[in-house]
Design an enzyme around this catalytic site. Structure first.
Site, PDB file in Angstrom:
ATOM      1  N   VAL A 259       0.952  -1.116  -0.058  1.00  0.00           N
ATOM      2  CA  VAL A 259      -0.033  -0.001   0.124  1.00  0.00           C
ATOM      3  C   VAL A 259       0.777   1.243  -0.098  1.00  0.00           C
ATOM      4  O   VAL A 259       0.688   2.173  -0.745  1.00  0.00           O
ATOM      5  CB  VAL A 259      -0.880  -0.113   1.261  1.00  0.00           C
ATOM      6  CG1 VAL A 259      -2.014   1.161   1.093  1.00  0.00           C
ATOM      7  CG2 VAL A 259      -1.664  -1.322   1.184  1.00  0.00           C
ATOM      8  N   ASP A 260       1.957   1.434   0.792  1.00  0.00           N
ATOM      9  CA  ASP A 260       2.792   2.332   0.779  1.00  0.00           C
ATOM     10  C   ASP A 260       3.503   2.584  -0.621  1.00  0.00           C
ATOM     11  O   ASP A 260       3.480   3.595  -1.280  1.00  0.00           O
ATOM     12  CB  ASP A 260       4.182   1.985   1.673  1.00  0.00           C
ATOM     13  CG  ASP A 260       3.743   2.417   3.155  1.00  0.00           C
ATOM     14  OD1 ASP A 260       2.796   3.127   3.374  1.00  0.00           O
ATOM     15  OD2 ASP A 260       4.367   2.312   3.977  1.00  0.00           O
TER      16      ASP A 260
END
Length: 404
Positions: free
Chosen positions: A169-170
Site C-alpha cells: 500500500v505504501d
C-alpha cells in the site's frame, strides 16, 4: 542526447517519513526535481532505524531516498520554522505525511505556506485522509492491508488472512504521490493557483481492489482467499514441478488449448467441462488435480521452455537471489551501483521508467541525516557563526563530520 531532465527547476520540500511519501518524492528526484528532505535533529524517520545496516546506515532507507538532499530542522522551534519558510519561498511543493492536523499545530498549514509562496503545492499523505471519523488515526501499511480488504483475499482458504510480504500500500501510494504532484504542477502552469492534495493509504488500497471491488459493488460477490489460484480464471495458478513451483496463467480459451498441447492432453480442448473458462471454473477441482499430476513429471524450467514456445504465460517461482540472476534482469541492467557518502559503493534497483529523452538517472546516493544542512543554510545566507549558534540551540543537528 541532452543532459536536461524534465523536472529540472522544480523544488520539493519533503517532510514525509517511511515509504509512501519519500518513495513518491524519489520518483520526482529521478526525473530531475531538487528534493530536500527535512528531518528533525536525531532523526524522525523510523526507516533509518530498520535493519539490516551497512556502516550504521539502513539499507531500507536507501530504497526511497536516492537523488535527495537532507537538512535537519526542528520545526517546533521558531528559528527552525523560519528557516523552513525561507526554503518554502523558493519551493514548488511541500510533501508531508504527519497525522492529520499536525501542520496546522505547527503553524505551517496551506494558508500559512501561501503567505510565503502563493502558488505552493501541498501534498498531504495520511492513513485515512483529511476528513471522516478516522482522520486522526495513524496509518501503517499492514493496517491498511487489513482494513482495506487486501489481507482477506490473500492466503489459502484453510489458512489465516495474509499480509503481502512487501509494504504494497505504501509503494502504490508513492506512485500516486508522484502522479498527483505532476498533475498539480501541470494545473498550476495553466491556472497559477495553489493546490492541496489529500491522499489516503486506505483509498489507494481500495482503488487497488480492482475486479474484487467491482464484483462486489455490481453483483454482491464477496471474494475469498483462494491461495495461488484465481477466483475467476482456471488454470491461473501455481503448480508444483519436480524441482520447484511454476506459475501458469491461461487467461483465455486459446491459451488453455495451447497449454493442453504442451501437457499432451489435446482431448481436454474438446471436453465440454473445459471448453470455456466458465466451465473450467465450475470444474476447477477435477481439472487442477489432473494438471497437478502431470506438472510433477518435469522441472519448472523445462515446462517454461515448452510453454513459452506456444506463448503460454508462465514462470518459475524465484527466490530473491534467483531474481537478480535472472537473464532478463541482467540484460536490462536493472541494478545500478552508486556512491554513498558514508558506506561507499552501494547497489540499488534503478527506476523502471525508460524513455529515450527523459534522461532518468541517479546522481547522488541516499543522504545521511543532515548531510546537506550547512550547504543549504549557506545558500540562504547563513554564516558559519550563525550555524554554530543554531546547533547550540538545537535547531539543527551536530556537524555532519562528527557523524561519519
Amino acid at each position: 542526447m541532452s543532459d536536461k531532465q524534465p523536472l529540472e527547476g522544480v523544488k520539493v520540500l519533503d517532510l514525509s517519513r517511511v515509504f509512501a511519501g519519500p518513495g513518491g518524492s524519489m520518483i520526482l528526484a529521478d526525473l530531475g526535481a531538487d528534493v530536500i528532505r527535512i528531518e528533525a535533529p536525531n532523526g524522525t524517520d523510523s526507516m533509518r532505524d530498520w535493519i539490516p545496516f551497512i556502516e550504521g546506515e539502513s539499507t531500507y532507507y536507501f530504497t526511497a531516498n536516492r537523488n535527495k538532499k537532507s537538512i535537519e530542522l526542528d520545526l517546533k522551534k521558531q528559528k527552525g520554522k523560519e528557516i523552513f519558510l525561507q526554503l518554502v519561498k523558493e519551493a514548488d511543493i511541500v510533501l508531508e505525511n504527519f497525522k492529520t492536523g499536525t501542520l496546522r499545530k505547527l503553524g505551517l498549514d496551506l494558508e500559512q505556506l501561501k503567505k510565503v509562496k502563493k502558488d505552493i503545492i501541498l501534498c498531504s499523505v495520511t492513513g485515512y485522509g483529511q476528513t471522516g471519523p478516522y482522520k486522526g488515526e495513524p496509518g501503517f501499511d499492514p493496517v491498511m492491508q487489513a482494513i482495506g480488504g487486501l489481507m482477506e483475499v490473500t492466503g489459502f482458504p484453510e489458512g489465516e488472512a495474509t499480509r503481502v510480504g512487501l509494504p504494497l500500500v505504501d509503494i502504490m501510494t508513492s506512485q500516486y504521490v508522484a502522479i498527483a504532484i505532476l498533475a498539480a504542477l501541470r494545473q498550476r502552469d495553466q491556472t497559477g493557483e495553489d493546490q492541496s492534495i489529500d491522499l489516503s493509504l486506505l483509498e489507494v488500497q481500495l482503488s487497488a481492489l480492482a475486479n474484487v471491488a467491482s464484483s462486489y459493488l455490481n453483483t454482491g460477490t464477496v471474494s475469498t482467499r483462494v491461495g495461488n489460484d484465481h477466483s475467476y480464471i482456471v488454470p491461473y495458478q501455481v503448480f508444483k514441478c519436480s524441482d520447484r513451483p511454476l506459475m501458469v496463467c491461461c487467461g483465455n480459451d486459446k491459451l488453455f488449448a495451447h497449454f493442453c498441447v504442451v501437457l499432451g492432453r489435446e482431448e481436454w480442448i474438446s471436453d465440454n467441462r473445459f471448453i470455456t473458462n466458465q466451465g473450467r471454473v465450475a470444474n476447477r477441482e477435477v481439472l487442477t488435480k489432473k494438471i497437478a499430476a502431470i506438472m510433477l513429471t518435469k522441472a519448472a524450467d523445462e515446462w517454461f521452455t515448452q510453454l513459452s514456445q506456444l506463448g503460454v504465460p508462465a514462470g518459475p517461482v524465484n527466490n530473491i537471489e534467483q531474481v537478480f540472476r535472472h537473464p532478463q534482469v541482467v540484460a536490462r541492467e536493472v541494478v545500478e551501483e552508486i556512491e554513498h557518502v558514508k558506506v561507499g559503493s552501494i547497489q540499488l534497483v534503478k527506476s523502471p521508467l525508460k524513455n529515450s529523452t527523459l534522461n532518468i538517472k541517479t546522481k547522488t546516493g541516499p543522504p545521511v541525516l543532515g548531510q546537506h544542512t550547512e550547504e543549504l543554510l549557506h545558500s540562504l545566507g547563513y554564516r558559519n557563526l550563525d550555524i554554530d549558534q543554531l546547533r547550540k540551540e538545537g535547531v539543527i543537528g551536530a556537524a555532519i563530520q562528527k557523524k561519519i
